[in-house]
Design a protein around this motif. Structure first.
Motif, PDB file in Angstrom:
ATOM      1  N   CYS A  69      -4.733 -13.306   0.062  1.00  0.00           N
ATOM      2  CA  CYS A  69      -3.989 -12.554  -0.955  1.00  0.00           C
ATOM      3  C   CYS A  69      -2.487 -12.741  -0.800  1.00  0.00           C
ATOM      4  CB  CYS A  69      -4.356 -11.077  -0.898  1.00  0.00           C
ATOM      5  SG  CYS A  69      -6.023 -10.722  -1.470  1.00  0.00           S
ATOM      6  N   ARG A  70      -2.029 -12.747   0.429  1.00  0.00           N
ATOM      7  CA  ARG A  70      -0.595 -12.968   0.660  1.00  0.00           C
ATOM      8  C   ARG A  70      -0.183 -14.360   0.194  1.00  0.00           C
ATOM      9  NH1 ARG A  70       3.144 -14.879   4.230  1.00  0.00           N
ATOM     10  NH2 ARG A  70       4.966 -13.558   4.592  1.00  0.00           N
TER      11      ARG A  70
ATOM     12  N   ARG B 237       2.398 -15.310  -3.021  1.00  0.00           N
ATOM     13  CA  ARG B 237       3.618 -16.063  -2.728  1.00  0.00           C
ATOM     14  C   ARG B 237       3.656 -17.325  -3.562  1.00  0.00           C
ATOM     15  NH1 ARG B 237       7.400 -13.988   0.862  1.00  0.00           N
ATOM     16  NH2 ARG B 237       6.385 -12.289   1.874  1.00  0.00           N
TER      17      ARG B 237
END
Length: 185
Positions: A180-181, A185
């Motif tokens: 998810c990060r 990004r």
């Protein structure tokens, strides 16, 4: 708001979509463990311990690691790509503009689904791996089925099983957070 439907959709995509690769990985891992350890066990006259060796290796280490690796490769990359596509096409900004929290709508369902399904799929990989090890041991190594099964049962303890299910829980959390990060990004 709670997004139960999103959680169910993610569980379907993650669990059902990954089932075949988990089954194949588990079966071949159990078979290969039995096949590779058979010559050494034969040397020491310990082929009766093959079930214990296969099950202990699968449940403690191989099952959680290989199932999580398969999920990281298949599901983790899909999550990162999907969320990245949503960020690039400004769908996440549109969600924020409409008052929807993207973390609750996009991250939490994936996180919960992975934390539930990684241990579940690991359990499937362990069971299928046990069958794969049994198939190789009984057909190629001529180990009687009852000897393999008794050895496998006697070789496992509750702490092995508990440890073998806690690891994938942590792995599922890490896969979801990293994916998810990377997607955002």
């Amino acid at each position: 708001p709670r997004y139960f439907r999103e959680i169910i959709v993610q569980m379907d995509q993650i669990g059902v979509g990954s089932l075949m690769i988990i089954v194949l990985t588990g079966a071949f891992t159990g078979g290969i463990l039995a096949l590779n350890t058979a010559p050494t066990l034969k040397t020491f006259g310990a082929t009766a311990q093959m079930g214990q060796l296969v099950m202990t290796s699968l449940v403690r280490e191989m099952g959680p690691v290989l199932a999580s690796l398969m999920l990281a490769g298949r599901v983790g990359s899909a999550i990162a790509a999907e969320l990245g596509s949503m960020v690039v096409s400004e769908q996440v900004d549109a969600m924020r503009a409409l008052g929807t929290d993207p973390i609750k709508k996009l991250v939490w369902p994936r996180l919960l689904a992975l934390m539930v399904l990684t241990p579940t799929l690991t359990l499937v990989a362990d069971m299928v791996g046990a069958v794969g090890g049994w198939a190789v041991a009984s057909t190629l190594m001529n180990v009687p089925s009852s000897v393999y099964i008794n050895s496998a049962k006697n070789g496992l303890s509750y702490s092995d099983i508990t440890g073998g299910l806690v690891k994938p829980l942590a792995f599922g959390f890490l896969i979801a957070v990293v994916s998810c990060r990377a997607g955002f990004r």
